[in-house]
Design a protein around this motif. Sequence first.
Motif, PDB file in Angstrom:
ATOM      1  N   ALA A  24       0.834  -1.205   0.000  1.00 29.12           N
ATOM      2  CA  ALA A  24       0.000   0.000   0.000  1.00 29.12           C
ATOM      3  C   ALA A  24       0.868   1.256   0.000  1.00 29.12           C
ATOM      4  CB  ALA A  24      -0.930  -0.005   1.213  1.00 29.12           C
ATOM      5  N   ALA A  25       1.962   1.247   0.751  1.00 33.55           N
ATOM      6  CA  ALA A  25       2.861   2.391   0.783  1.00 33.55           C
ATOM      7  C   ALA A  25       3.527   2.596  -0.574  1.00 33.55           C
ATOM      8  CB  ALA A  25       3.918   2.199   1.873  1.00 33.55           C
ATOM      9  N   CYS A  26       3.903   1.510  -1.221  1.00 34.87           N
ATOM     10  CA  CYS A  26       4.522   1.615  -2.554  1.00 34.87           C
ATOM     11  C   CYS A  26       3.519   2.149  -3.579  1.00 34.87           C
ATOM     12  CB  CYS A  26       5.048   0.258  -3.001  1.00 34.87           C
ATOM     13  SG  CYS A  26       6.482  -0.289  -2.069  1.00 34.87           S
ATOM     14  N   ALA A  27       2.288   1.679  -3.516  1.00 39.39           N
ATOM     15  CA  ALA A  27       1.260   2.150  -4.447  1.00 39.39           C
ATOM     16  C   ALA A  27       0.968   3.630  -4.227  1.00 39.39           C
ATOM     17  CB  ALA A  27      -0.014   1.322  -4.284  1.00 39.39           C
ATOM     18  N   ALA A  28       0.921   4.052  -2.988  1.00 36.44           N
ATOM     19  CA  ALA A  28       0.671   5.461  -2.688  1.00 36.44           C
ATOM     20  C   ALA A  28       1.822   6.333  -3.174  1.00 36.44           C
ATOM     21  CB  ALA A  28       0.456   5.647  -1.187  1.00 36.44           C
ATOM     22  N   ALA A  29       3.045   5.882  -2.977  1.00 33.22           N
ATOM     23  CA  ALA A  29       4.200   6.652  -3.425  1.00 33.22           C
ATOM     24  C   ALA A  29       4.219   6.768  -4.945  1.00 33.22           C
ATOM     25  CB  ALA A  29       5.492   6.006  -2.923  1.00 33.22           C
ATOM     26  N   THR A  30       3.861   5.703  -5.635  1.00 31.57           N
ATOM     27  CA  THR A  30       3.809   5.736  -7.095  1.00 31.57           C
ATOM     28  C   THR A  30       2.725   6.687  -7.568  1.00 31.57           C
ATOM     29  OG1 THR A  30       4.620   3.470  -7.229  1.00 31.57           O
ATOM     30  CG2 THR A  30       3.486   4.339  -9.162  1.00 31.57           C
ATOM     31  N   ALA A  31       1.572   6.661  -6.929  1.00 34.26           N
ATOM     32  CA  ALA A  31       0.465   7.536  -7.328  1.00 34.26           C
ATOM     33  C   ALA A  31       0.820   9.011  -7.131  1.00 34.26           C
ATOM     34  CB  ALA A  31      -0.789   7.180  -6.530  1.00 34.26           C
ATOM     35  N   VAL A  32       1.534   9.313  -6.070  1.00 32.24           N
ATOM     36  CA  VAL A  32       1.892  10.700  -5.773  1.00 32.24           C
ATOM     37  C   VAL A  32       3.011  11.185  -6.688  1.00 32.24           C
ATOM     38  CG1 VAL A  32       2.931  12.175  -4.010  1.00 32.24           C
ATOM     39  CG2 VAL A  32       1.116  10.607  -3.394  1.00 32.24           C
ATOM     40  N   SER A  33       3.953  10.318  -7.031  1.00 34.08           N
ATOM     41  CA  SER A  33       5.126  10.749  -7.783  1.00 34.08           C
ATOM     42  C   SER A  33       4.973  10.639  -9.297  1.00 34.08           C
ATOM     43  CB  SER A  33       6.347   9.941  -7.346  1.00 34.08           C
ATOM     44  OG  SER A  33       6.165   8.575  -7.665  1.00 34.08           O
ATOM     45  N   THR A  34       3.903  10.013  -9.783  1.00 36.15           N
ATOM     46  CA  THR A  34       3.702   9.866 -11.218  1.00 36.15           C
ATOM     47  C   THR A  34       2.917  11.056 -11.746  1.00 36.15           C
ATOM     48  OG1 THR A  34       3.643   7.476 -10.943  1.00 36.15           O
ATOM     49  CG2 THR A  34       2.770   8.343 -13.004  1.00 36.15           C
ATOM     50  N   PRO A  35       3.444  11.749 -12.778  1.00 36.26           N
ATOM     51  CA  PRO A  35       2.708  12.893 -13.324  1.00 36.26           C
ATOM     52  C   PRO A  35       1.443  12.426 -14.046  1.00 36.26           C
ATOM     53  CG  PRO A  35       4.674  12.464 -14.620  1.00 36.26           C
ATOM     54  CD  PRO A  35       4.710  11.532 -13.452  1.00 36.26           C
ATOM     55  N   PRO A  36       0.455  13.304 -14.167  1.00 34.70           N
ATOM     56  CA  PRO A  36      -0.767  12.910 -14.863  1.00 34.70           C
ATOM     57  C   PRO A  36      -0.486  12.605 -16.328  1.00 34.70           C
ATOM     58  CG  PRO A  36      -0.835  15.238 -14.258  1.00 34.70           C
ATOM     59  CD  PRO A  36       0.417  14.660 -13.682  1.00 34.70           C
ATOM     60  N   ARG A  37      -1.280  11.720 -16.886  1.00 36.53           N
ATOM     61  CA  ARG A  37      -1.107  11.343 -18.282  1.00 36.53           C
ATOM     62  C   ARG A  37      -1.652  12.443 -19.186  1.00 36.53           C
ATOM     63  NH1 ARG A  37      -3.508   5.402 -18.769  1.00 36.53           N
ATOM     64  NH2 ARG A  37      -2.529   5.512 -20.794  1.00 36.53           N
ATOM     65  N   ALA A  38      -0.986  12.648 -20.306  1.00 38.32           N
ATOM     66  CA  ALA A  38      -1.445  13.627 -21.288  1.00 38.32           C
ATOM     67  C   ALA A  38      -2.667  13.053 -22.007  1.00 38.32           C
ATOM     68  CB  ALA A  38      -0.336  13.918 -22.289  1.00 38.32           C
TER      69      ALA A  38
END
Length: 52
Positions: A24-38
């Motif tokens: 869950a921590a890894c998924a949250a970190a990925t969601a926060v650090s990934t820019p929105p898709r164009a």
Amino acid sequence: MSVTERDATPPRPLSGVSMRDLLAACAAATAVSTPPRAPEPSAPRTQERKAA
């Protein structure tokens, strides 16, 4: 301790951290650090009305 004894010892689990919490921590970190898709170029664009 010989190399074979060390290799035969199972790794110790992390104390106090479940695999579920770790994932869950890894998924949250990925969601926060990934820019929105164009937006895709084929997607229809919405036109805004200009106030006159």
